[in-house]
Scaffold this motif. Structure first.
Motif, PDB file in Angstrom:
ATOM      1  N   VAL A   6      49.546  20.380  55.052  1.00 35.62           N
ATOM      2  CA  VAL A   6      48.744  21.527  55.466  1.00 35.62           C
ATOM      3  C   VAL A   6      48.403  21.359  56.943  1.00 35.62           C
ATOM      4  O   VAL A   6      47.735  20.399  57.323  1.00 35.62           O
ATOM      5  N   GLU A   7      48.872  22.277  57.736  1.00 31.92           N
ATOM      6  CA  GLU A   7      48.600  22.212  59.162  1.00 31.92           C
ATOM      7  C   GLU A   7      47.346  23.014  59.484  1.00 31.92           C
ATOM      8  O   GLU A   7      47.191  24.152  59.056  1.00 31.92           O
ATOM      9  N   ARG A   8      46.459  22.400  60.248  1.00 36.09           N
ATOM     10  CA  ARG A   8      45.217  23.061  60.628  1.00 36.09           C
ATOM     11  C   ARG A   8      45.001  22.945  62.123  1.00 36.09           C
ATOM     12  O   ARG A   8      45.446  21.989  62.749  1.00 36.09           O
ATOM     13  N   TYR A   9      44.315  23.919  62.654  1.00 33.62           N
ATOM     14  CA  TYR A   9      43.951  23.862  64.065  1.00 33.62           C
ATOM     15  C   TYR A   9      42.943  22.734  64.275  1.00 33.62           C
ATOM     16  O   TYR A   9      41.945  22.641  63.561  1.00 33.62           O
ATOM     17  N   SER A  10      43.196  21.909  65.251  1.00 30.79           N
ATOM     18  CA  SER A  10      42.352  20.743  65.454  1.00 30.79           C
ATOM     19  C   SER A  10      40.970  21.106  65.989  1.00 30.79           C
ATOM     20  O   SER A  10      40.023  20.362  65.832  1.00 30.79           O
ATOM     21  N   VAL A  11      40.851  22.256  66.621  1.00 32.20           N
ATOM     22  CA  VAL A  11      39.574  22.640  67.214  1.00 32.20           C
ATOM     23  C   VAL A  11      38.647  23.266  66.173  1.00 32.20           C
ATOM     24  O   VAL A  11      37.506  22.855  66.021  1.00 32.20           O
ATOM     25  N   CYS A  12      39.143  24.242  65.459  1.00 35.98           N
ATOM     26  CA  CYS A  12      38.284  24.982  64.530  1.00 35.98           C
ATOM     27  C   CYS A  12      38.596  24.688  63.064  1.00 35.98           C
ATOM     28  O   CYS A  12      37.887  25.145  62.192  1.00 35.98           O
ATOM     29  N   ARG A  13      39.672  23.924  62.823  1.00 35.39           N
ATOM     30  CA  ARG A  13      40.060  23.524  61.471  1.00 35.39           C
ATOM     31  C   ARG A  13      40.447  24.714  60.574  1.00 35.39           C
ATOM     32  O   ARG A  13      40.403  24.616  59.351  1.00 35.39           O
ATOM     33  N   CYS A  14      40.792  25.806  61.178  1.00 36.49           N
ATOM     34  CA  CYS A  14      41.305  26.919  60.395  1.00 36.49           C
ATOM     35  C   CYS A  14      42.740  26.612  59.951  1.00 36.49           C
ATOM     36  O   CYS A  14      43.437  25.825  60.579  1.00 36.49           O
ATOM     37  N   LEU A  15      43.141  27.260  58.871  1.00 34.48           N
ATOM     38  CA  LEU A  15      44.471  27.014  58.347  1.00 34.48           C
ATOM     39  C   LEU A  15      45.534  27.600  59.268  1.00 34.48           C
ATOM     40  O   LEU A  15      45.469  28.766  59.663  1.00 34.48           O
ATOM     41  N   TYR A  16      46.492  26.766  59.623  1.00 32.78           N
ATOM     42  CA  TYR A  16      47.571  27.213  60.481  1.00 32.78           C
ATOM     43  C   TYR A  16      48.826  27.513  59.662  1.00 32.78           C
ATOM     44  O   TYR A  16      49.412  28.591  59.745  1.00 32.78           O
ATOM     45  N   TYR A  17      49.235  26.560  58.850  1.00 27.52           N
ATOM     46  CA  TYR A  17      50.409  26.768  58.022  1.00 27.52           C
ATOM     47  C   TYR A  17      50.378  25.823  56.827  1.00 27.52           C
ATOM     48  O   TYR A  17      50.043  24.654  56.959  1.00 27.52           O
ATOM     49  N   LYS A  18      50.701  26.381  55.668  1.00 29.65           N
ATOM     50  CA  LYS A  18      50.705  25.574  54.458  1.00 29.65           C
ATOM     51  C   LYS A  18      52.142  25.430  53.974  1.00 29.65           C
ATOM     52  O   LYS A  18      52.783  26.405  53.604  1.00 29.65           O
ATOM     53  N   HIS A  19      52.629  24.214  54.018  1.00 26.23           N
ATOM     54  CA  HIS A  19      54.005  23.969  53.622  1.00 26.23           C
ATOM     55  C   HIS A  19      54.137  23.956  52.106  1.00 26.23           C
ATOM     56  O   HIS A  19      53.161  23.895  51.383  1.00 26.23           O
ATOM     57  N   ALA A  20      55.355  24.003  51.661  1.00 21.99           N
ATOM     58  CA  ALA A  20      55.605  23.912  50.228  1.00 21.99           C
ATOM     59  C   ALA A  20      55.320  22.497  49.734  1.00 21.99           C
ATOM     60  O   ALA A  20      55.374  21.534  50.498  1.00 21.99           O
ATOM     61  N   VAL A  21      54.993  22.407  48.442  1.00 21.01           N
ATOM     62  CA  VAL A  21      54.693  21.111  47.850  1.00 21.01           C
ATOM     63  C   VAL A  21      55.960  20.265  47.780  1.00 21.01           C
ATOM     64  O   VAL A  21      57.020  20.757  47.399  1.00 21.01           O
ATOM     65  N   ASP A  22      55.805  19.009  48.187  1.00 18.62           N
ATOM     66  CA  ASP A  22      56.907  18.074  48.047  1.00 18.62           C
ATOM     67  C   ASP A  22      56.711  17.333  46.723  1.00 18.62           C
ATOM     68  O   ASP A  22      55.911  16.416  46.631  1.00 18.62           O
ATOM     69  N   PRO A  23      57.398  17.761  45.682  1.00 21.42           N
ATOM     70  CA  PRO A  23      57.111  17.259  44.334  1.00 21.42           C
ATOM     71  C   PRO A  23      57.676  15.872  44.073  1.00 21.42           C
ATOM     72  O   PRO A  23      58.748  15.513  44.568  1.00 21.42           O
ATOM     73  N   CYS A  24      56.931  15.111  43.267  1.00 19.47           N
ATOM     74  CA  CYS A  24      57.454  13.842  42.775  1.00 19.47           C
ATOM     75  C   CYS A  24      57.919  14.047  41.328  1.00 19.47           C
ATOM     76  O   CYS A  24      57.929  15.171  40.828  1.00 19.47           O
ATOM     77  N   GLN A  25      58.270  12.976  40.649  1.00 19.98           N
ATOM     78  CA  GLN A  25      58.805  13.105  39.294  1.00 19.98           C
ATOM     79  C   GLN A  25      57.746  13.565  38.297  1.00 19.98           C
ATOM     80  O   GLN A  25      58.080  14.116  37.251  1.00 19.98           O
ATOM     81  N   ALA A  26      56.484  13.338  38.634  1.00 20.92           N
ATOM     82  CA  ALA A  26      55.409  13.697  37.711  1.00 20.92           C
ATOM     83  C   ALA A  26      54.859  15.092  37.991  1.00 20.92           C
ATOM     84  O   ALA A  26      53.870  15.498  37.408  1.00 20.92           O
TER      85      ALA A  26
END
Ligand SMILES: [Zn+2]
Ligand SMILES: [Zn+2]
Length: 75
Positions: A6-26
């Motif tokens: 999850v990428e967030r702006y470092s100044v205001c911590r607003c959401l910048y971009y949410k990547h897809a989940v990188d799934p494991c076997q579980a």
């Protein structure tokens, strides 16, 4: 453990971009959680850019709490 970047702006911590989940076997099992990996980007969002002196709070601009937020996304 699954990870979701999850990428967030470092100044205001607003959401910048949410990547897809990188799934494991579980992934998808009951009670399985997805660990968020927060990546800060080096600037503020358009609403919180400092060169705007008259900043008004905008309804609908969601700011998620930083502490204790556990996303159940994709579960
Ligand atoms: Zn997992
Ligand atoms: Zn912002």
């Amino acid at each position: 453990m699954c990870y979701q970047v999850v990428e967030r702006y470092s100044v205001c911590r607003c959401l910048y971009y949410k990547h897809a989940v990188d799934p494991c076997q579980a992934y998808g099992q009951r009670g399985h959680t997805v660990q968020e990996k927060t990546v800060l980007v080096g600037y503020a969002c358009q609403l919180h850019t400092s060169h705007r002196p008259d900043t008004h709070p905008v309804p609908g601009h969601g700011v998620l709490p930083d502490s204790g937020y556990q996303s159940g996304y994709g579960g």
